[in-house]
Design a protein around this motif. Structure first.
Motif, short mmCIF file in Angstrom:
data_model
loop_
_atom_site.label_atom_id
_atom_site.label_comp_id
_atom_site.label_asym_id
_atom_site.label_seq_id
_atom_site.Cartn_x
_atom_site.Cartn_y
_atom_site.Cartn_z
N ASP A 1 42.51 -10.08 34.20
CA ASP A 1 42.64 -10.24 35.64
C ASP A 1 41.26 -10.12 36.28
N PRO A 2 40.87 -11.09 37.11
CA PRO A 2 39.53 -11.00 37.73
C PRO A 2 39.33 -9.72 38.53
N ASP A 3 40.39 -9.15 39.05
CA ASP A 3 40.28 -7.93 39.85
C ASP A 3 40.34 -6.66 39.00
N ASP A 4 40.51 -6.82 37.70
CA ASP A 4 40.60 -5.67 36.80
C ASP A 4 39.19 -5.28 36.36
N ASP A 5 38.79 -4.08 36.73
CA ASP A 5 37.43 -3.65 36.39
C ASP A 5 37.36 -2.88 35.07
N ARG A 6 38.47 -2.84 34.34
CA ARG A 6 38.44 -2.15 33.05
C ARG A 6 37.70 -3.01 32.03
N PRO A 7 37.09 -2.37 31.02
CA PRO A 7 36.31 -3.14 30.03
C PRO A 7 37.17 -4.11 29.25
N ALA A 8 36.55 -5.22 28.85
CA ALA A 8 37.28 -6.28 28.14
C ALA A 8 37.83 -5.80 26.80
N TRP A 9 37.18 -4.81 26.20
CA TRP A 9 37.65 -4.38 24.87
C TRP A 9 39.07 -3.84 24.91
N ARG A 10 39.53 -3.35 26.07
CA ARG A 10 40.88 -2.80 26.15
C ARG A 10 41.94 -3.86 25.89
N ARG A 11 41.77 -5.04 26.50
CA ARG A 11 42.79 -6.07 26.32
C ARG A 11 42.72 -6.71 24.94
N ARG A 12 41.65 -6.46 24.19
CA ARG A 12 41.57 -6.95 22.81
C ARG A 12 42.01 -5.89 21.81
N LEU A 13 41.76 -4.64 22.14
CA LEU A 13 42.10 -3.56 21.22
C LEU A 13 43.59 -3.24 21.24
N LYS A 14 44.21 -3.29 22.42
CA LYS A 14 45.63 -2.94 22.51
C LYS A 14 46.51 -3.84 21.64
N PRO A 15 46.39 -5.17 21.71
CA PRO A 15 47.21 -6.01 20.82
C PRO A 15 46.86 -5.81 19.34
N TYR A 16 45.62 -5.46 19.05
CA TYR A 16 45.26 -5.13 17.66
C TYR A 16 46.07 -3.94 17.17
N LEU A 17 46.19 -2.92 18.01
CA LEU A 17 46.98 -1.74 17.65
C LEU A 17 48.45 -2.10 17.48
N TYR A 18 48.96 -2.95 18.34
CA TYR A 18 50.35 -3.38 18.21
C TYR A 18 50.58 -4.10 16.87
N ALA A 19 49.66 -4.98 16.51
CA ALA A 19 49.82 -5.72 15.26
C ALA A 19 49.78 -4.77 14.06
N LEU A 20 48.84 -3.83 14.07
CA LEU A 20 48.77 -2.86 12.98
C LEU A 20 50.05 -2.04 12.88
N LEU A 21 50.53 -1.59 14.04
CA LEU A 21 51.71 -0.72 14.05
C LEU A 21 52.96 -1.48 13.64
N GLY A 22 53.12 -2.71 14.13
CA GLY A 22 54.28 -3.50 13.75
C GLY A 22 54.32 -3.74 12.26
N ARG A 23 53.17 -4.07 11.70
CA ARG A 23 53.11 -4.30 10.25
C ARG A 23 53.43 -3.02 9.47
N ALA A 24 52.85 -1.91 9.88
CA ALA A 24 53.08 -0.65 9.16
C ALA A 24 54.54 -0.23 9.22
N LYS A 25 55.18 -0.40 10.36
CA LYS A 25 56.59 -0.04 10.46
C LYS A 25 57.45 -0.92 9.56
N LEU A 26 57.15 -2.20 9.51
CA LEU A 26 57.91 -3.08 8.61
C LEU A 26 57.78 -2.62 7.17
N GLN A 27 56.61 -2.14 6.80
CA GLN A 27 56.40 -1.71 5.42
C GLN A 27 57.18 -0.44 5.06
N VAL A 28 57.42 0.43 6.04
CA VAL A 28 58.10 1.69 5.71
C VAL A 28 59.61 1.62 5.93
#
Length: 444
Positions: free
Chosen positions: A405-432
Motif C-alpha cells: 500500500d503506498p500509504d503503508d510506511d512499514r518496511p517492504a521486508w514485512r510483506r515478503r517475510l510474512k508469506p514466507y512464514l506461512y509457506a514454511l508453517l503450512g508445509r511443516a504442518k502437512l508433514q506432521v
C-alpha cells in the motif's frame, strides 16, 4: 550474499517481465540450483502470486449437502424475510436503522441462485449468513410491536439445546465401517451440533439480566442467533441421517479409541511451553530493535502456541468434553501447530542482524510446500486427513507477496517475510499430520 549474475544473464532472465514469471512458475528456472537472492524481488514477488497452490479442501471432501437440506435452509431464510417485511410498515423507528427492507441484504437472492445451480453447500452458506440480517430485522420489529419477549426466546433456546444434545448422544459409541471416512463425518456432525448448542445458549441472557422492557435491538440479535442455531442443528441432524445410511453391516465402536487418543493428545500438548515462554526464548520484546528476526519469531509463536490452554473451534466455541471425535481432530490440529514450530525454526533463513528479506526465499518455500502437499495429500486423501489439514492448506494459499500500500510506511521486508512464514508453517504442518491421523485411527 550471492553476487548479482552478469548483466547479460539478468537481461535475458527479465526479458519480458511476464515471461520471467512464467519461467519461474513453470520451473524452467531452477531455484534449487540458484540461490533466491540471485533473483530480483520484483520478479519473485509476482511469481509467488502465480505459483500453483493447493485447491480448497472442500473440493477434496466435505459432508454431502442434499437438495432437500439446501431447500429447507433457503425456505427458512425466505420465510423469515417475508415475515419481517410484513411487520416493518407498522414499526415506528425513532432514528435511522439498517434493519429495514430488504431485510436479507441480498443473501436470499444469491441463495436461490445457488439452489438453482445445484450448488447446495453454497446455498446453505448463504442462508446461514443471510438469516443473521433477516432475523435481526424480524426480532427488532417484533420487539417494537411487543410481539416477542425473553421467555419465548428462552423456550426456543432450550428446545434447540435439547435437539443438539440428542444428535451427539445418538452418535455413541461411534460405530464405524470405514474409520478414515466415518470419523471425519462424526467430527463434522459434532461441530455443527456444538455451534448450534452454543449459539442457543448465548442468545438469551440469564433471567436476572433480562430487562422487563427489553431492548428491540437485543431481541433482534437474539432472534437472529437462534435462527442460525436452528440451521446448524438441522445440519447436524441431516448429516447424522446420511452417515447412518453409510455405516452399515459389521461395525467397530471407536469410542474407547477416541477417548484414549484425546487423553494422549492432551498430555502431549501439556508438555509444550506457553506463547510468552516461546517468545522469550528468541528475543527481548522490550528491546528497541524489531527487525525480520523478531518479526518472524513473534508471528510463529502467535500462530503455533495459544495464549491459554483452552481448546476451541471456529466461532470461539469451547468444545464440550463428550464430543470425542471433534476433540480428537481439534487436539491433533493444536498438536500439529506446536510440532511444526520446531521444524519451521530449524528451516528459517532469517538471522538476528538481518535488516531485509528477499522474496526469492518465499517463492522457494512455497514451491517446497506445494511439493509436500502433493506427496502427503495427493488427489484422493482420506476424509479424516482433510478434516485436519484445512488451516495448513490455507497457510500455503496465502503465501503470496502482494504489492504494498503506498500509504503503508512499514518496511517492504514485512510483506515478503510474512508469506514466507506461512509457506514454511503450512508445509511443516502437512508433514506432521499423517502420524496424528494414524494415532486417531489406531494404526501406529
Amino acid at each position: 550474499m550471492v553476487p548479482d549474475p552478469p548483466t547479460t544473464s539478468r537481461r535475458r532472465l527479465l526479458a519480458g517481465f511476464g515471461g520471467g514469471v512464467a519461467a519461474l512458475v513453470g520451473g524452467t528456472v531452477a531455484l534449487g540450483a540458484t540461490e533466491p537472492t540471485a533473483l530480483p524481488d520484483r520478479l519473485t514477488d509476482a511469481a509467488t502470486v502465480h505459483y500453483p497452490e493447493p485447491p480448497e479442501t472442500a473440493t477434496l471432501w466435505r459432508p454431502t449437502v442434499t437438495e432437500a437440506h439446501a431447500r429447507e435452509a433457503v425456505e427458512l431464510l425466505a420465510e423469515t424475510s417475508e415475515r419481517a417485511d410484513e411487520l416493518w410498515p407498522r414499526v415506528d423507528v425513532d432514528e435511522p436503522t439498517i434493519l429495514g427492507p430488504p431485510v436479507a441484504g441480498g443473501w436470499l437472492e444469491t441463495a436461490r441462485e445457488h439452489l438453482r445451480e445445484e450448488d447446495y453447500p453454497r446455498a446453505v452458506f448463504d442462508a446461514i449468513y443471510g438469516i443473521q440480517f433477516a432475523g435481526e430485522s424480524l426480532g427488532f420489529a417484533r420487539g417494537k410491536l411487543d410481539r416477542v419477549g425473553w421467555q419465548a426466546l428462552a423456550d426456543r433456546a432450550t428446545s434447540l439445546q435439547e435437539r443438539a444434545r440428542a444428535v451427539t448422544t445418538a452418535l455413541q459409541p461411534y460405530p464405524t465401517t470405514v474409520p478414515r471416512r466415518d470419523l471425519a463425518w462424526y467430527a463434522r456432525i459434532e461441530q455443527a451440533a456444538q455451534v448450534a448448542g452454543t449459539k442457543a445458549t448465548r442468545a438469551v441472557p440469564e433471567p436476572d439480566r433480562q430487562s422487563e422492557d427489553p431492548d428491540p435491538d437485543a431481541l433482534g440479535e437474539a432472534t437472529a442467533t437462534l435462527l442460525q442455531a436452528r440451521l446448524y442443528v438441522r445440519e447436524a441432524e441431516r448429516f447424522r441421517e446420511l452417515l447412518s445410511a453409510r455405516v452399515d453391516g459389521e461395525t467397530t465402536p471407536f469410542r474407547d479409541r477416541l477417548a484414549a487418543v484425546v487423553e494422549r493428545f492432551r498430555s502431549d500438548l501439556a508438555e509444550y511451553p506457553g506463547r510468552d515462554a516461546v517468545m522469550e526464548r528468541y528475543f527481548d520484546r522490550d528491546a528497541d530493535e524489531y527487525g525480520p528476526w523478531e518479526f518472524a519469531h513473534s508471528r510463529l509463536a502467535r500462530w503455533c502456541f495459544d495464549s491459554s490452554r483452552s481448546l476451541s473451534v471456529p466461532w470461539e466455541t469451547t468444545i464440550d468434553e463428550e464430543l470425542l471425535a471433534l476433540r480428537a481432530v481439534a487436539l491433533s490440529i493444536g498438536l500439529a501447530r506446536r510440532r511444526a514450530h520446531g521444524r519451521v525454526v530449524d528451516r528459517l533463513v532469517v538471522e538476528p542482524d538481518d535488516t531485509g528479506f528477499d522474496s526469492g526465499h518465499t517463492l522457494a518455500a512455497k514451491r517446497r510446500a506445494q511439493s509436500t502437499y502433493r506427496s502427503v495429500v495427493g488427489s484422493d486423501p482420506s476424509p479424516l486427513l482433510v478434516a485436519q489439514i484445512g488451516r495448513a492448506v490455507e497457510d500455503i494459499q496465502v503465501a503470496e507477496v502482494r504489492p504494498g500500500d503506498p500509504d503503508d510506511d512499514r518496511p517492504a521486508w514485512r510483506r515478503r517475510l510474512k508469506p514466507y512464514l506461512y509457506a514454511l508453517l503450512g508445509r511443516a504442518k502437512l508433514q506432521v499430520f499423517p502420524p496424528l491421523r494414524d494415532a486417531i485411527l489406531g494404526r501406529e
